[in-house]
Design a protein around this motif. Structure first.
Motif, PDB file in Angstrom:
ATOM      1  N   MET A  74       0.847  -1.180   0.000  1.00  0.00           N
ATOM      2  CA  MET A  74       0.000   0.000   0.000  1.00  0.00           C
ATOM      3  C   MET A  74       0.887   1.235   0.000  1.00  0.00           C
ATOM      4  O   MET A  74       1.976   1.222   0.541  1.00  0.00           O
ATOM      5  CB  MET A  74      -0.906  -0.033   1.235  1.00  0.00           C
ATOM      6  N   SER A  75       0.429   2.306  -0.543  1.00  0.00           N
ATOM      7  CA  SER A  75       1.221   3.525  -0.555  1.00  0.00           C
ATOM      8  C   SER A  75       0.609   4.561   0.380  1.00  0.00           C
ATOM      9  O   SER A  75      -0.522   4.417   0.845  1.00  0.00           O
ATOM     10  CB  SER A  75       1.306   4.077  -1.971  1.00  0.00           C
ATOM     11  N   TYR A  76       1.367   5.602   0.624  1.00  0.00           N
ATOM     12  CA  TYR A  76       0.919   6.689   1.494  1.00  0.00           C
ATOM     13  C   TYR A  76      -0.299   7.367   0.869  1.00  0.00           C
ATOM     14  O   TYR A  76      -0.297   7.712  -0.308  1.00  0.00           O
ATOM     15  CB  TYR A  76       2.071   7.679   1.683  1.00  0.00           C
ATOM     16  N   ASN A  77      -1.341   7.551   1.666  1.00  0.00           N
ATOM     17  CA  ASN A  77      -2.607   8.093   1.171  1.00  0.00           C
ATOM     18  C   ASN A  77      -2.925   9.493   1.685  1.00  0.00           C
ATOM     19  O   ASN A  77      -4.084   9.874   1.747  1.00  0.00           O
ATOM     20  CB  ASN A  77      -3.758   7.150   1.527  1.00  0.00           C
ATOM     21  N   GLY A  78      -1.903  10.252   2.091  1.00  0.00           N
ATOM     22  CA  GLY A  78      -2.124  11.650   2.452  1.00  0.00           C
ATOM     23  C   GLY A  78      -2.466  11.905   3.912  1.00  0.00           C
ATOM     24  O   GLY A  78      -2.750  13.044   4.280  1.00  0.00           O
ATOM     25  N   TYR A  79      -2.462  10.896   4.743  1.00  0.00           N
ATOM     26  CA  TYR A  79      -2.704  11.107   6.171  1.00  0.00           C
ATOM     27  C   TYR A  79      -1.716  10.273   6.972  1.00  0.00           C
ATOM     28  O   TYR A  79      -1.208   9.262   6.515  1.00  0.00           O
ATOM     29  CB  TYR A  79      -4.154  10.764   6.559  1.00  0.00           C
ATOM     30  N   ILE A  80      -1.454  10.737   8.182  1.00  0.00           N
ATOM     31  CA  ILE A  80      -0.536  10.044   9.092  1.00  0.00           C
ATOM     32  C   ILE A  80      -1.315   9.190  10.084  1.00  0.00           C
ATOM     33  O   ILE A  80      -0.911   8.090  10.417  1.00  0.00           O
ATOM     34  CB  ILE A  80       0.337  11.077   9.860  1.00  0.00           C
ATOM     35  N   LYS A 117      -5.339   7.986  11.673  1.00  0.00           N
ATOM     36  CA  LYS A 117      -6.795   7.934  11.753  1.00  0.00           C
ATOM     37  C   LYS A 117      -7.140   7.450  13.148  1.00  0.00           C
ATOM     38  O   LYS A 117      -6.561   6.474  13.629  1.00  0.00           O
ATOM     39  CB  LYS A 117      -7.384   6.958  10.732  1.00  0.00           C
ATOM     40  N   ILE A 118      -8.056   8.149  13.773  1.00  0.00           N
ATOM     41  CA  ILE A 118      -8.541   7.760  15.089  1.00  0.00           C
ATOM     42  C   ILE A 118      -9.946   7.195  14.897  1.00  0.00           C
ATOM     43  O   ILE A 118     -10.853   7.933  14.499  1.00  0.00           O
ATOM     44  CB  ILE A 118      -8.567   8.959  16.069  1.00  0.00           C
ATOM     45  N   SER A 119     -10.108   5.896  15.116  1.00  0.00           N
ATOM     46  CA  SER A 119     -11.387   5.210  14.912  1.00  0.00           C
ATOM     47  C   SER A 119     -11.992   5.554  13.551  1.00  0.00           C
ATOM     48  O   SER A 119     -13.175   5.849  13.434  1.00  0.00           O
ATOM     49  CB  SER A 119     -12.352   5.526  16.042  1.00  0.00           C
ATOM     50  N   GLY A 120     -11.150   5.551  12.524  1.00  0.00           N
ATOM     51  CA  GLY A 120     -11.609   5.785  11.157  1.00  0.00           C
ATOM     52  C   GLY A 120     -11.658   7.234  10.726  1.00  0.00           C
ATOM     53  O   GLY A 120     -11.922   7.527   9.566  1.00  0.00           O
ATOM     54  N   ASN A 121     -11.418   8.170  11.651  1.00  0.00           N
ATOM     55  CA  ASN A 121     -11.450   9.596  11.338  1.00  0.00           C
ATOM     56  C   ASN A 121     -10.032  10.135  11.195  1.00  0.00           C
ATOM     57  O   ASN A 121      -9.217   9.989  12.114  1.00  0.00           O
ATOM     58  CB  ASN A 121     -12.180  10.372  12.439  1.00  0.00           C
ATOM     59  N   VAL A 122      -9.745  10.783  10.074  1.00  0.00           N
ATOM     60  CA  VAL A 122      -8.416  11.330   9.841  1.00  0.00           C
ATOM     61  C   VAL A 122      -8.133  12.426  10.858  1.00  0.00           C
ATOM     62  O   VAL A 122      -8.949  13.325  11.071  1.00  0.00           O
ATOM     63  CB  VAL A 122      -8.287  11.895   8.408  1.00  0.00           C
ATOM     64  N   PHE A 123      -6.963  12.324  11.514  1.00  0.00           N
ATOM     65  CA  PHE A 123      -6.532  13.376  12.431  1.00  0.00           C
ATOM     66  C   PHE A 123      -5.985  14.511  11.574  1.00  0.00           C
ATOM     67  O   PHE A 123      -5.077  14.284  10.765  1.00  0.00           O
ATOM     68  CB  PHE A 123      -5.452  12.866  13.393  1.00  0.00           C
ATOM     69  N   PRO A 124      -6.523  15.738  11.710  1.00  0.00           N
ATOM     70  CA  PRO A 124      -6.109  16.838  10.845  1.00  0.00           C
ATOM     71  C   PRO A 124      -4.615  17.173  10.993  1.00  0.00           C
ATOM     72  O   PRO A 124      -4.143  17.445  12.090  1.00  0.00           O
ATOM     73  CB  PRO A 124      -6.963  18.023  11.314  1.00  0.00           C
ATOM     74  N   VAL A 179      -8.333   3.877  22.168  1.00  0.00           N
ATOM     75  CA  VAL A 179      -8.852   4.175  20.837  1.00  0.00           C
ATOM     76  C   VAL A 179      -8.209   3.254  19.803  1.00  0.00           C
ATOM     77  O   VAL A 179      -7.096   2.769  20.000  1.00  0.00           O
ATOM     78  CB  VAL A 179      -8.600   5.642  20.420  1.00  0.00           C
ATOM     79  N   ASP A 180      -8.927   3.035  18.706  1.00  0.00           N
ATOM     80  CA  ASP A 180      -8.350   2.334  17.562  1.00  0.00           C
ATOM     81  C   ASP A 180      -7.632   3.358  16.699  1.00  0.00           C
ATOM     82  O   ASP A 180      -8.167   4.438  16.418  1.00  0.00           O
ATOM     83  CB  ASP A 180      -9.446   1.647  16.733  1.00  0.00           C
ATOM     84  N   VAL A 181      -6.414   3.022  16.285  1.00  0.00           N
ATOM     85  CA  VAL A 181      -5.592   3.940  15.509  1.00  0.00           C
ATOM     86  C   VAL A 181      -5.081   3.230  14.268  1.00  0.00           C
ATOM     87  O   VAL A 181      -4.615   2.093  14.341  1.00  0.00           O
ATOM     88  CB  VAL A 181      -4.393   4.462  16.341  1.00  0.00           C
ATOM     89  N   GLU A 182      -5.184   3.915  13.144  1.00  0.00           N
ATOM     90  CA  GLU A 182      -4.497   3.501  11.922  1.00  0.00           C
ATOM     91  C   GLU A 182      -3.419   4.543  11.700  1.00  0.00           C
ATOM     92  O   GLU A 182      -3.684   5.747  11.795  1.00  0.00           O
ATOM     93  CB  GLU A 182      -5.455   3.456  10.739  1.00  0.00           C
ATOM     94  N   TYR A 183      -2.204   4.114  11.423  1.00  0.00           N
ATOM     95  CA  TYR A 183      -1.081   5.044  11.328  1.00  0.00           C
ATOM     96  C   TYR A 183      -0.138   4.625  10.217  1.00  0.00           C
ATOM     97  O   TYR A 183      -0.100   3.459   9.815  1.00  0.00           O
ATOM     98  CB  TYR A 183      -0.315   5.115  12.656  1.00  0.00           C
ATOM     99  N   TRP A 184       0.617   5.598   9.726  1.00  0.00           N
ATOM    100  CA  TRP A 184       1.635   5.306   8.727  1.00  0.00           C
ATOM    101  C   TRP A 184       2.811   4.665   9.442  1.00  0.00           C
ATOM    102  O   TRP A 184       3.413   5.253  10.333  1.00  0.00           O
ATOM    103  CB  TRP A 184       2.067   6.575   7.993  1.00  0.00           C
ATOM    104  N   ASP A 185       3.122   3.442   9.062  1.00  0.00           N
ATOM    105  CA  ASP A 185       4.179   2.653   9.681  1.00  0.00           C
ATOM    106  C   ASP A 185       5.432   2.793   8.812  1.00  0.00           C
ATOM    107  O   ASP A 185       5.549   2.161   7.762  1.00  0.00           O
ATOM    108  CB  ASP A 185       3.721   1.197   9.770  1.00  0.00           C
ATOM    109  N   ASP A 186       6.357   3.631   9.248  1.00  0.00           N
ATOM    110  CA  ASP A 186       7.565   3.912   8.470  1.00  0.00           C
ATOM    111  C   ASP A 186       8.458   2.688   8.318  1.00  0.00           C
ATOM    112  O   ASP A 186       9.167   2.564   7.314  1.00  0.00           O
ATOM    113  CB  ASP A 186       8.355   5.060   9.106  1.00  0.00           C
ATOM    114  N   GLU A 187       8.440   1.802   9.285  1.00  0.00           N
ATOM    115  CA  GLU A 187       9.279   0.607   9.196  1.00  0.00           C
ATOM    116  C   GLU A 187       8.858  -0.273   8.020  1.00  0.00           C
ATOM    117  O   GLU A 187       9.694  -0.839   7.312  1.00  0.00           O
ATOM    118  CB  GLU A 187       9.218  -0.194  10.495  1.00  0.00           C
TER     119      GLU A 187
END
Length: 134
Positions: free
Chosen positions: A1-7, A9-16, A88-96
């Motif tokens: 997957m590639s970077y999609n413009g956000y670092i 998401k908190i429970s599915g909501n993009v953190f600004p 909270v559930d978090v989705e994040y960009w995993d640099d590793e």
């Protein structure tokens, strides 16, 4: 997957991203957890790494008006799986892994520091946000 413009998401909501000072953002993905490590009589280190890893994310916000601080806190409060633990559930960009990862995190205590007190609200100096995976 590639970077999609956000670092984050908190429970599915993009953190600004406007609330993240970029050079303060640090992520330590997939930290290994050890159990009963020891050095033997010859000085060799013996490590037992557990299968579950933990990610830690930290950043500083810019100075915030009361409404901006409330927007951030509402995003977290409205996403709590367990309010008492600030979970909270978090989705994040995993640099590793150069991909998005997700997990359940907790939000440690936040210190609020005032920069300015005004008749129409408070200006905060910025707040430090940390998220630590369970």
């Amino acid at each position: 997957m590639s970077y999609n413009g956000y670092i984050l998401k908190i429970s599915g909501n993009v953190f600004p991203t406007k609330y993240i000072i970029a050079d303060t953002y640090t992520a330590t993905p997939n930290q290994r957890t050890d159990k009963d490590d020891y050095s033997d009589a010859d000085g060799y280190f013996h490590r037992t790494t557990l299968p579950h890893t933990r990610t830690k994310i930290e950043f500083q916000t810019p100075p915030l008006k009361t409404a901006e601080k409330d927007e951030i806190m509402d995003l977290f409060r409205n996403s709590y799986i367990h309010e008492g633990q600030r979970m909270v559930d978090v989705e994040y960009w995993d640099d590793e892994n150069s991909d998005y990862s997700s997990g359940t995190f907790y939000l440690p205590d936040i210190e609020f520091k005032y920069k300015q007190l005004k008749e129409d609200g408070i200006i905060y100096s910025g707040i430090r946000i940390a998220l630590i995976e369970y």
